[in-house]
Design an enzyme around this catalytic site. Structure first.
Site, mmCIF file in Angstrom:
data_model
loop_
_atom_site.group_PDB
_atom_site.id
_atom_site.type_symbol
_atom_site.label_atom_id
_atom_site.label_comp_id
_atom_site.label_asym_id
_atom_site.label_seq_id
_atom_site.Cartn_x
_atom_site.Cartn_y
_atom_site.Cartn_z
ATOM 1 C CD GLU A 1 -1.440 -18.184 -5.821
ATOM 2 O OE1 GLU A 1 -1.589 -19.369 -5.466
ATOM 3 O OE2 GLU A 1 -0.621 -17.419 -5.276
ATOM 4 C CG ASP B 1 -1.617 -23.554 0.755
ATOM 5 O OD1 ASP B 1 -1.698 -23.199 1.948
ATOM 6 O OD2 ASP B 1 -0.542 -23.584 0.140
ATOM 7 C CE1 TYR C 1 -3.726 -20.627 -1.615
ATOM 8 C CE2 TYR C 1 -3.816 -21.197 -3.943
ATOM 9 C CZ TYR C 1 -3.150 -20.631 -2.877
ATOM 10 O OH TYR C 1 -1.934 -20.057 -3.050
#
Length: 423
Positions: free
Chosen positions: A49, A150, A132
DNA sequence: AAGTCGGGGGT
DNA sequence: ACCCCAGACTT
């Protein structure tokens, strides 16, 4: 309106149920096999991520493979030298991500006994983990019902619900987070969040979205209104400000033959702690003076002026005395907020012999006139590779696997040695 | 809310 | 050329 068809007015709950059901059914069929999907190891999800922030999947994959091979666990990352971590991030951009990720790993080792905490507040407090990424880790690794909003998700939901808020504004992300949280199907947060992003990446793309293959087209408000192409609404970013910079490839001699002088950037700011070729910013006033000749080919005279400015500024800013030899190449590099126009020169270090024999050009004399003592001191110390200015070092092609360079300078160095190797 | 922080691929 | 990308942090 046709009049013969009854427009079924679905409630918010019914729309959400439809959306989740169809999206998950679609995702179960088409989801991509990605290296961070082989299991739900929170550390693996975390690393993926961070790498995926503002970076495309296809770009990340090779970086992710190499990174996980070198740093397979939180402990391995926490114990590694920062230089090693940056080297594995080289070329990926946004290098603070790498430093923050390692800081987070060290925090997990120290505060959580090396176990990524299964707790939204703790995860969100880790360096480099924002709203996020916290939601992505909590949902994907722990299947917790947290939104992960996102750019993909803002685009998909803006279209499906015909939201006209400006997604460039922070408040819009907050609003869409609330919506996203409210429509997470029970027990499938991880798949749902990934499915939203997968849809945005593969179908509901920024330009020419593939509505005909979209699993939720039937009730997409943006599509039904014929407005999918104009959504989401986003204000334009300001263009990057131009900067004219003069860089230099300083070739070593003697024991440093074949090597080039490089330097490490400061601990904070742009390209922090990365290595680079020495360069200076052309002051705006000097720019006006030097740009009087707007012709395509730069004259020898202008190049000499630039070389002179480069040598003088490098001396003032870093105490480094160089002797420009010739203009080598131009290089452009665009950051999101700065546009570099670089003129790169080749140079070497002034030698005592050259000064004594008068084998120097006019521009060099103006530099050296400030003090032959400095030149003598610089020459003797540089050659010993002991008293370079702080942060400077010689590097040859064989040592490129030890220092991390941003792509701009990586390419220039490869070009420099590549040409030499072939010639 | 606006600016800072990389680099590359898609159109 | 312009846009945007599995955004976060600072001011």
């Amino acid at each position: 309106m046709s009049g013969t068809e009854l427009e079924q007015e679905l409630s918010q709950a019914e729309l959400a149920a439809f959306f989740g059901r169809e999206l998950l059914g679609w995702y179960d069929v088409v989801k991509r096999k990605l290296p961070w999907r082989i299991n739900r190891d929170p550390y693996r999800v975390w690393v993926s991520e961070i790498m995926l922030q503002q970076t495309r999947v296809d770009t990340v994959i090779p970086y992710y493979e190499r990174f996980m091979q070198r740093f397979p666990t939180v402990q391995a990352l926490a114990e590694a030298p920062e230089e090693d971590v940056l080297k594995h991030w080289e070329g990926l951009g946004y290098y603070s991500r790498a430093r923050n990720l390692q800081a987070g790993a060290r925090e997990v080792v120290e505060r959580y006994n090396g176990i990524v905490p299964d707790d939204a507040a703790s995860v969100a407090s880790l360096k480099g983990v924002g709203p996020y990424t916290a939601g992505a880790i909590m949902s994907i690794a722990f299947n917790r019902s947290e939104p992960a909003v996102d750019g993909n998700v803002m685009r998909v939901l803006s279209r499906f619900w015909l939201l006209e808020d400006d997604i460039a504004k922070p408040a819009t992300r907050v609003k869409i987070e609330k919506l996203a949280r409210s429509i997470i199907p029970e027990g499938r947060a991880g798949d749902f969040n990934q499915a939203l992003m997968e849809l945005g990446a593969l179908v509901c793309t920024p330009k020419s979205p593939g509505c005909l293959t979209c699993p939720v087209m039937e009730h997409c408000a943006g599509r039904l209104a014929g407005r999918e192409a104009e959504l989401p609404i986003k204000t334009k970013a300001k263009p990057p400000r131009p900067e004219w910079r003069l860089g230099v490839v300083v070739e070593g001699s003697g024991e440093n033959a074949g090597r080039v002088l490089v330097r490490q950037r400061p601990d904070t700011g742009l390209l922090a702690r990365m290595w680079e070729l020495p360069h200076v910013l052309v002051p705006k006033d000097a720019e006006k003076r030097l740009r009087s000749d707007k012709s395509e080919a730069e004259s020898e005279r202008e190049q000499a002026s630039l070389a002179d400015l480069l040598a003088r500024m490098l001396h003032e800013e870093a105490g480094l005395l160089i002797r420009p030899l010739r203009h080598w190449t131009k290089a452009e590099h665009v950051f999101s907020h700065i546009h570099w126009h670089m003129d790169v020169f080749e140079a070497d270090l002034p030698s005592i012999g050259a000064v004594a024999s008068g084998d120097v050009n006019a521009s060099e004399q103006s530099i050296l006139a400030e003090g032959l003592g400095l030149v003598a001191e610089a020459t003797s110390s540089y050659e010993g590779d002991k008293k370079l200015p702080s942060g400077y070092a010689w590097i040859g092609p064989e040592a490129m696997d030890t220092l991390a360079f941003p792509n701009l300078f990586l390419k220039l160095l490869q070009q420099h040695w590549g040409i030499k190797g072939r010639g």
